[in-house]
Structure formats: structure tokens, C-alpha cells
Design an enzyme around this catalytic site. Structure first.
Site, PDB file in Angstrom:
ATOM      1  N   SER A 193       0.833  -1.213   0.000  1.00 28.02           N
ATOM      2  CA  SER A 193       0.000   0.000   0.000  1.00 28.02           C
ATOM      3  C   SER A 193       0.865   1.260   0.000  1.00 28.02           C
ATOM      4  CB  SER A 193      -0.907   0.040   1.220  1.00 28.02           C
ATOM      5  OG  SER A 193      -1.612  -1.166   1.354  1.00 28.02           O
ATOM      6  N   GLN A 194       0.246   2.333  -0.464  1.00 27.84           N
ATOM      7  CA  GLN A 194       0.848   3.660  -0.454  1.00 27.84           C
ATOM      8  C   GLN A 194       1.165   4.064   1.005  1.00 27.84           C
ATOM      9  OE1 GLN A 194      -2.292   6.185  -1.673  1.00 27.84           O
ATOM     10  NE2 GLN A 194      -1.066   8.051  -1.637  1.00 27.84           N
TER      11      GLN A 194
END
Ligand code: SAH
Length: 222
Positions: free
Chosen positions: A72-73
């Protein structure tokens, strides 16, 4: 001096600046929990990526980790962690979707014990090596279908899911302790990040923001 910029400590001056820029960006986007920001600053995200991707580790983007999955970011990792800790410290936390192990490492430095479930065996094995390398000993990994939670180790006072179900699995709600909270992306095409808190009477749900996660899938991959 480090020749190879993919090692544990030294990643060179440039990377240190790049890391600092990432933290600034997270602050600008509204992340305000200093503990979370400190842990993101000092956790080597490049170690959780394959070498071909490692040079992009401190960009605020999701990155591929194989098997059609993504790390994930950083913004979303920080946001979910902040939401999980919002109502006070958490002791026992369940994570669904170990993936690269990055979110697991962040959690391990902020709560007492982390239990993390992953359905794809090779991803879990790599994550285990990396978490060992970082000497994080309060992490417990399980190769299983996380849609079922991890009943033997529950109840948990925090549950964080990094893959999106269409509807919240009942098992996750059942394994939540009273006053515990579940941070979870929910939905099929469009997803919303939700925080569900267990109260003595039932459950309170808060919708936080639109998000984009890989789907929570049933069963396991060997
Ligand atoms: N937290 C991870 C994000 C990985 S992407 C990281 O920091 O890298 C989401 C992960 O959820 C994938 O690895 C995917 O295999 C896993 N996943 C999807 N459905 C699952 C399920 N039912 N049980 C356990 N893991 C699941």
C-alpha cells in the site's frame, strides 16, 4: 560507504532526504500522530520490495510485490495505523493481508503483539524473512484465510485489514474485543475505508474516505 543502496541501515544521504520528503508529504495530507510519523520515518520500506522496485520505496505510491498484490501507499498505511490507534494504545492487533510485511512492521513497533494472516504462502515466507531481519519478535504470522480472522488468538483490541471484502466478515466483528476497533476497506468497485468500534451494546461504524485496495479473496494459495 554503501555501494548498494538496498541494505538495512545505510541508504545514503539522498535516500535520507527522500524519506524526510515523504514524511513532510504525509503531514501535508493530514497525518498528525507523531508516533506513527516517527515509525514510518525509521522503518526501511525499501527492504519490503524486490530490488527492481526498491528505488521507488520512498515515493508515496503503492508498489507491486508479485502475485498481483501491492504494498500500500505510505499515506494509506499511516492513515490506517493512525485510525487504529486513535482511541488509545492497542495491545493485541490482528492484521489481515501480511503481503510484504511492511504494514506488519509498522504495527509491531506501535503495539504489543501483532498477529498477521496471509493467504499466499510465498508472500508470507518473504515477509517472515524480512521481519526477522528487522528483529521484530512480537509478530506472529499465519498462512490462512484471513476472512475467518484468527480465532485461537483473539479477541483483539484492533483489527486492520489490507484487502477489501464486499461486506465485513462476521468473524472479524466477533473477534473484536469491547472497545476494540476494526479498520477496513469495504466494497467491490468503489471502496470506503471504515472504522467499526465495538461498544458494550453493539457496533459503531464511521466511514472515513474512498480507498482502492486489492480484493479480500477466499481460500489459500500454497
Ligand atoms: N499489508 C500489505 C498489503 C498487501 S496487499 C503490505 O504492507 O504489503 C493485501 C494482501 O492481502 C495481499 O498480500 C493478499 O494476498 C492478502 N489477502 C487477500 N485476501 C486475503 C485473505 N482472505 N486472507 C489473508 N490475506 C489475504
Amino acid at each position: 560507504m554503501a555501494v548498494n543502496n538496498v541494505n538495512v541501515n545505510g541508504i545514503g544521504m539522498t535516500s535520507q532526504r527522500t524519506r524526510e520528503r515523504l514524511i513532510q508529504r504525509l503531514v501535508e495530507q493530514g497525518i498528525s500522530d507523531m508516533k506513527v510519523l516517527d515509525v514510518v520515518r525509521s522503518t526501511p520500506r525499501h527492504l519490503f520490495l524486490d530490488e527492481a522496485m526498491a528505488h521507488r520505496a520512498y515515493e508515496d505510491v503503492a508498489l507491486p510485490i508479485g502475485f498481483q498484490q501491492t504494498l500500500s501507499q505510505p499515506y494509506i498505511v499511516a492513515r490506517m495505523t493512525e485510525l487504529l490507534l486513535e482511541a488509545g494504545p492497542r495491545r493485541r492487533v490482528l492484521e489481515i493481508g501480511t503481503g510484504s510485511g511492511y504494514q506488519t512492521a509498522i504495527l509491531a513497533r506501535l503495539v504489543d503483539e501483532v498477529y498477521s494472516v496471509e493467504r499466499i504462502r510465498p508472500l508470507q515466507q518473504k515477509a517472515r524473512q524480512r521481519l526477522r531481519q528487522l528483529k521484530l519478535r512480537n509478530v506472529h504470522l499465519n498462512h490462512a484465510d484471513g476472512g475467518l480472522g484468527w480465532e485461537e488468538r483473539g479477541p483483539f483490541d484492533g483489527i486492520l485489514t489490507t484487502a477489501a471484502p464486499e461486506r465485513i466478515p462476521r468473524e472479524l466483528l466477533q473477534q473484536l474485543a469491547v472497545n476494540g476497533c476494526l479498520v477496513i476497506p469495504v466494497g467491490a468497485r468503489t471502496q470506503q475505508l471504515q472504522v467499526v468500534t465495538r461498544t458494550p451494546e453493539g457496533f459503531d461504524t464511521r466511514i472515513v474516505e474512498a480507498v482502492n485496495f486489492v480484493p479480500l479473496r477466499p481460500g489459500i494459495v500454497k
